[in-house]
Every structure is written in C-alpha cells, then in structure tokens.
Design an enzyme around this catalytic site. Structure first.
Site, PDB file in Angstrom:
ATOM      1  N   ASP A 104      -1.171   9.071   7.447  1.00 29.26           N
ATOM      2  CA  ASP A 104      -2.331   9.923   7.208  1.00 29.26           C
ATOM      3  C   ASP A 104      -2.308  10.545   5.809  1.00 29.26           C
ATOM      4  O   ASP A 104      -1.586  11.501   5.554  1.00 29.26           O
ATOM      5  CB  ASP A 104      -2.363  11.013   8.282  1.00 29.26           C
ATOM      6  CG  ASP A 104      -3.617  11.860   8.200  1.00 29.26           C
ATOM      7  OD1 ASP A 104      -4.462  11.611   7.313  1.00 29.26           O
ATOM      8  OD2 ASP A 104      -3.750  12.780   9.014  1.00 29.26           O
ATOM      9  N   ASP A 138      -9.157  10.455   3.288  1.00 34.40           N
ATOM     10  CA  ASP A 138      -8.409  10.775   4.490  1.00 34.40           C
ATOM     11  C   ASP A 138      -8.302   9.604   5.468  1.00 34.40           C
ATOM     12  O   ASP A 138      -9.268   9.289   6.160  1.00 34.40           O
ATOM     13  CB  ASP A 138      -9.126  11.958   5.161  1.00 34.40           C
ATOM     14  CG  ASP A 138      -8.455  12.383   6.433  1.00 34.40           C
ATOM     15  OD1 ASP A 138      -7.259  12.105   6.597  1.00 34.40           O
ATOM     16  OD2 ASP A 138      -9.138  13.003   7.274  1.00 34.40           O
TER      17      ASP A 138
END
Ligand SMILES: *[C@@H]1O[C@H](CO)[C@@H](O)[C@H](O)[C@H]1NC(C)=O
Length: 396
Positions: free
Chosen positions: A278, A87
């Site tokens: 992201d 992430d």
C-alpha cells in the site's frame, strides 16, 4: 464487508498515526514540513522527465521520507493538483470541489497549507454525472458527486475519467498536504463501481504494469522535494535493480498476497499471513506479536504522547534487518528504511510500525512506504502478480 475492509485500510491510508502526531503535538513540525517557501521553490523547478512513448512517469514529492505525493491535472484548460496521494490501497479518484467552503476544504491556517480545488465551471470538458459518492475513512468520510473530465498525470492523458468531486471532507485532510486521492487498487474495491484511472490507461501503455520507487533521503530531512518515481507501463531500470521477483496475488481487491514468515533479530515467526502492498500507508502495519519482536530486537521505547516507538537516531543504520519471506525468497529491510527522523527531539527517531490487531482486519499486514523504500514494487495488472526489485538510493 467491503466497507469494513475499506474502513480499516483507509484509516492507515490517512497516515493518521503520523499526521496526528505532527499536527496536534508538534505544530512547528507541520509548519516546517509544508512551509510554502520550500514547496513552491520545488514546484518552480523543471523536472527532468523521461519522454518514453507509451509509458509515463511521475515524480513523488517526499515529506520526511514518510509522505509521498504526486501531481495531476483535470479539465480544459488543465487545473493543477500538486498534492495527490497515489494510493494502491484504494481505487477511486477524487478531488475537492471549489464549491466546498469548509475550513477542511480550504486547508487549516495552522497547517500552513492551502488546497488546490477543482472548479467545474471553468472546464469546457466537464460532464456532470450527478451520482452521489461517499467513501468512509477511519477518521471521517469524504462525499460529493461524480462527474467526468480529462485527467492527466505522469505525462499520460485519459480523455474521460469519472471521479469524485468532494463537497465534504474529513477534518484530518484539512491538516495534510492532500488535494485528493488517486486510487491505484483493483476495480472491485472502487466505490460506485467507477472505473479506476489505471484501467482507463491500460490501452495506452506498453505493458499493463506500473512501478513504484520511493527514495530515502538520508543526509537531510526532505520537505517536499522530488524523491521517488512512479512509472506507468514499464519497469524502472534507472532506480530499481534489474532482477524482479514476482509473486502471484491472492486477491485482486487490494494488492494482496501471502507472506510465509517474518523475522528480526532473535524473533522469527514462520507464520503465513495475508499482506497488502500500500503506497498510501506510510508505515508498516503489523500484528502485535511482530511489533513486540521488532521492539525487542531494536530496544525501542514507547512514546505515549506521540503513540509511537522510537530509538536513538544514531542507531538508524545499526539495527537488525527486518526479513520478510515471500514465495520462498527473503526480502530484507534495513534499519535506514524503517527508522525515520520526524524531528521528535532529544535525538530520537521513529520506528515506522503501527499495530494492526483489534480491528478484525484481514490481511494481517500492510506493507507501506517503509517496505517500498527498500523494494521497488512492480504492480502487474496483466498477470495479477506483484514484483519486487531492490531499490537504488544515492543516500542510503
Ligand atoms: C506536474 O508538475 C510538473 C512540474 O511542475 C509539471 O511540469 C507537470 O506538467 C505537472 N503535471 C501535471 C499533470 O499537471
């Protein structure tokens, strides 16, 4: 301030939109998605790993072209974690403590998925730190205590990585194929100032960069197969075009930079906005005006029960490109990348956008996996910049 930002971002990190839909509204879908048979078969296969000195790579497991996970191990002997969210929108590593007996920590039976947990009593290299940690997510929190152990991923090993051992986790995790999260964001975003894994890896790497490629599997719906690659310490010349165009970061918290404009069909907004790249967000988070532009250009309809826009799957390759302008360059995202088949039924496919207005969240946009499928992202830690190279796909 930082907590607020983290809250808003992590709400998206958890793919709440998508997964809420798949778990609550269509249990048969989630059952299929994480069908143990498919998944274990995949794990049984040997990966063709690139053995390059001073760089490493880690394949992504791909669910629905919508959810990408990597594996990792912790401890001595190594304890395996098969479903780790890699992430770039957060900066802490955590896994589930074997001492956590809640249903969320074990995985809800309905989800068809059980968790890999970390058992500190079985690792000879575990060192307890004991400091508490707590990360607030949009749908709940995860909390526990910190400790250190050996950590391996992508063929690389960090001797002494501090990470969180979660004793309580949000309910939503209990429904997802998630054993933990490995944050690839900047240190300033890390809870408790824990040094993130990437920073601990830097001295082993050829170059202080990592490259993310996420594949698009168009001819069937992927259910946890190998489709994508994250390369640590190098570019990915196999899966990404050789031309990489860089743009400087405007903040080193998230992977944040400005865009100059966004267009689709007849909608064209030359509006400067802050965005983040992201990997932990499945879709594109956009301001409502831009979403209305996409809806108009694609003639999408709104599905109130699933809370998403959809078009006919037959249009998957026929809709206008999204066009992002970044540092004077145009980056197109074809509809084959922004329309995905989540088995909504009636021949409908999801438009992978969610609205960002209302949370007071700045950056205004999150460029999640939808964008990264179209453009390999090169996260350049050394030069504080992000690069984009056209992603190659066999199928799309
Ligand atoms: C990840 O999975 C592959 C395939 O099962 C395995 O060969 C590799 O050792 C695993 N990596 C780690 C760090 O556990």
């Amino acid at each position: 301030m930082r907590t607020l930002i983290l809250l808003a971002a992590v709400a998206a990190v958890l793919y709440a939109e998508v997964f809420r839909m798949q778990t609550r509204k269509s249990p048969s879908n989630i059952a299929r998605m994480i069908k143990a048979g498919t998944y274990r078969d995949f794990l049984a296969q040997k990966h063709a790993r690139r053995a390059v000195l001073a760089s490493g790579s880690q394949p992504f497991l791909d669910y629905y072209d919508d959810f990408y996970l990597g594996n990792m191990s912790l401890g001595t002997p190594p304890q395996q974690f098969t479903n780790i969210v890699l992430d770039t929108g957060s900066s802490n590593l955590w896994v589930i403590d074997a001492a956590c007996k809640s249903q969320a920590c074990k995985g809800y039976p309905d989800s068809g998925y059980t968790k890999n947990q970390y058992d500190s009593t079985k690792s000879s290299t575990w060192v307890k730190d004991g400091q508490r940690f707590s990360i607030q997510y949009g749908s709940g929190s995860c909390s526990g205590y910190l400790g250190d152990d050996t950590c391996s991923f992508g063929g690389l090993t960090i001797k002494d990585q501090k990470f969180g051992l979660s004793q309580t986790i949000a309910e939503v995790f209990g429904y997802q194929p998630v054993d933990g999260i490995l944050g690839l964001g900047w240190p300033s975003l890390a809870v408790d100032k824990v040094v993130p894994p990437m920073q601990n890896l830097l001295n082993q790497l050829d170059q202080p960069i990592f490259t993310v490629w996420m594949d698009r599997v168009k001819d069937h719906i992927p259910m946890g197969e190998n489709a994508g690659l994250i390369t640590y310490g190098a570019l990915d010349p196999v899966n990404c075009d050789a031309t990489v165009t860089y743009t400087p970061l405007s903040s080193t918290t998230y992977w944040q930079f400005p865009i100059d404009g966004f267009a689709v069909g007849s909608y064209n907004a030359a509006k400067k906005d802050q965005v983040i790249s992201d990997t932990g967000t499945s879709w594109i988070g956009a301001p409502s005006a831009a979403i209305q532009g996409v809806v108009k250009a694609t003639k999408a309809q709104y599905d109130f029960s699933n809370e998403l826009y959809y078009v006919k799957c037959t249009q998957m390759e026929q809709l206008p490109d999204l066009v992002f302008t970044i540092s004077g360059q145009q980056y197109n995202v074809k509809s084959v990348h922004y329309v995905v088949d989540l088995e909504l039924g009636n021949g409908n496919c999801a438009l992978t956008f969610f609205e960002m207005d209302g949370g007071g969240f700045n950056p205004a946009w999150i460029l999640g996996d939808t964008f990264i499928r179209a453009w390999c992202n090169v996260y350049d830690i050394g030069q504080k910049r992000i690069g984009f190279a056209l992603a190659k796909h066999k199928n799309a």
